[in-house]
Design a protein around this motif. Structure first.
Motif, PDB file in Angstrom:
ATOM      1  N   THR A   1       0.832  -1.202   0.000  1.00  0.00           N
ATOM      2  CA  THR A   1       0.000   0.000   0.000  1.00  0.00           C
ATOM      3  C   THR A   1       0.866   1.251   0.000  1.00  0.00           C
ATOM      4  O   THR A   1       0.575   2.224  -0.700  1.00  0.00           O
ATOM      5  CB  THR A   1      -0.954  -0.024   1.215  1.00  0.00           C
TER       6      THR A   1
ATOM      7  N   ASP B   1      -6.425  -1.508  -4.484  1.00  0.00           N
ATOM      8  CA  ASP B   1      -5.786  -2.017  -3.263  1.00  0.00           C
ATOM      9  C   ASP B   1      -6.643  -3.096  -2.599  1.00  0.00           C
ATOM     10  O   ASP B   1      -7.611  -2.772  -1.909  1.00  0.00           O
ATOM     11  CB  ASP B   1      -5.514  -0.870  -2.289  1.00  0.00           C
ATOM     12  N   GLU B   2      -6.302  -4.357  -2.814  1.00  0.00           N
ATOM     13  CA  GLU B   2      -6.971  -5.503  -2.195  1.00  0.00           C
ATOM     14  C   GLU B   2      -8.503  -5.403  -2.274  1.00  0.00           C
ATOM     15  O   GLU B   2      -9.176  -5.522  -1.244  1.00  0.00           O
ATOM     16  CB  GLU B   2      -6.544  -5.636  -0.718  1.00  0.00           C
TER      17      GLU B   2
HETATM   18 MG    MG Z   1      -2.068  -2.801   2.266  1.00  0.00          MG
END
Ligand code: MG
Ligand code: ADP
Length: 367
Positions: free
Chosen positions: A51, A166-167
């Motif tokens: 991240t 992001d995920e």
């Molecule tokens: Mg992360």
């Protein structure tokens, strides 16, 4: 195809470093590139810095040192045009109360798109994520999968040149996650947008990404095309993260007709592919592609089939399967067999077996 009028742009980072006031985490990335119109996955365990790197490349955070380039031009979070050319999808969809239309419209209003043009853009984005006609639904009453699709539509509606992800599927249950991973991959390919896709799940990375950067402790340990990274690990850490044995180094000794032989210690391994004689290569075989048979089992020799004498080093139970670590000469190989097959063969540590795998199952790249 997407309706994007602008060409996608590559995103790259050079000599990026980032430390935080608290904690001893340090990001240190000499070079990373997300090629234009392709999907780069940042893959690594929790806390590895995915991240942090995404936020630097996506102009959501500033590096302590180093630079980010968009289409070759140096950019920073102060460049409004660059920031507005990117859009993000996060693990939580952060939808607000109201209609799906209002949620998807949000980015358009920020960017000052005239009201008259918004309706068509919203319908198009919803159709591209498989939610045609969802405009009037209540955003907070959507299922988890629908909410993530809306979140993707909200990013796509602004026709970004770079999509930061992001995920997005990490909080979905496994079955839905697998389905949505394939759908997201299809949508992202059709959009032709540059994507930086963060995930801790290698299966997800392999499905969505054209290239992969594997991260550990703030560093990139491997960076390359997905088909080369898949199941092929040079070092112990990466191998164990990917659930494979470290790749073996060998030399090509013969090559013809789309098949070559690699010499590794005393063994010669047949591999499907084209590589000139004397090329140094790394090879690896995924455990599920290896079949174990009794030592000395009479099997007809075939050029496209490898049959190696091996010693069992370790047996580990993984749910319905048994993972068997094998010693073959000086190298290790792993096989994944069913519990029933393991019992049939009476597998135990120290036992001699033969490991069989197709030449087409060998993953390889130049060393
Ligand atoms: Mg992360
Ligand atoms: P990942 O996304 O791979 O899980 P992150 O990039 O979020 O990893 O975080 C990497 C490390 O940096 C973690 O140890 C995390 O706790 C730490 N970290 C992230 N952001 C901050 C912050 N703003 N302040 C302090 N530490 C942070």
């Amino acid at each position: 195809m997407g309706t994007s009028v602008s060409e996608p742009l590559s995103v790259s980072g050079t000599n990026l470093t980032r430390r935080f006031k608290k904690g001893d985490f340090a990001l240190d990335v000499p070079f990373i590139e997300a090629p234009a119109g392709r999907t780069l996955a940042l893959l690594g365990p929790s806390g590895s810095g995915k991240t942090t790197l995404l936020q630097l490349l996506g102009l959501l955070d500033r590096p302590d040192a180093g630079e980010v380039r968009l289409g070759g031009e140096r950019v920073t979070p102060a460049d409004r045009a660059a920031v507005l050319s990117m859009a993000a999808v996060f693990q939580r969809p952060y939808l607000f109360k109201g209609s799906v239309r209002a949620n998807v419209e949000y980015g358009l209003s920020i960017r000052g798109v005239p009201r008259a043009r918004r309706g068509a853009a919203i319908s198009s984005a919803l159709a591209r994520v498989g939610l045609a006609g969802y405009e009037d639904r209540s955003a907070l009453q959507l299922s988890g999968g629908e909410a993530q699709r809306v979140s993707l539509a909200r990013a796509l509606v602004v026709e970004p040149q770079v999509l930061l992800v992001d995920e997005p599927l990490a909080s979905l249950d496994p079955l839905l996650k697998r389905k949505l991973t394939h759908d997201f991959a299809t949508i992202l390919r059709a959009e032709g947008v540059t994507v930086i896709y963060v995930t801790h799940d290698q299966d997800e990375a392999l499905v969505v990404a054209d290239s992969v950067a594997i991260m550990n402790r703030g560093r990139i340990v491997v960076h390359g095309p997905t088909e080369e990274i898949a199941g092929l690990a040079e070092d112990e850490w990466t191998a164990s993260f990917l659930g494979v044995e470290p790749a073996a180094k060998g030399i090509v000794t013969a090559s013809s007709g789309g098949l070559f032989q690699v010499s590794i210690g005393d063994a010669s391994i047949a591999v499907v592919g084209e590589a000139p004689v004397d090329t140094a290569v790394l090879i690896s075989v995924r455990p599920e592609d290896v079949i174990l048979v009794e030592s000395g089992a009479g099997l007809p020799p075939l050029s496209a089939r490898n049959l190696l004498e091996a010693t069992i080093l370790e047996l580990e139970l993984y749910g319905a399967t048994v993972r068997v670590t094998l010693q073959v000469g000086h190298e290790r190989l792993a096989a994944s067999v069913s519990r029933a097959a393991s019992a049939d063969l009476g597998l135990q540590t120290g036992m001699q077996v033969r490991a069989m795998f197709k030449a087409s199952a060998v993953r390889w790249r130049r060393a």
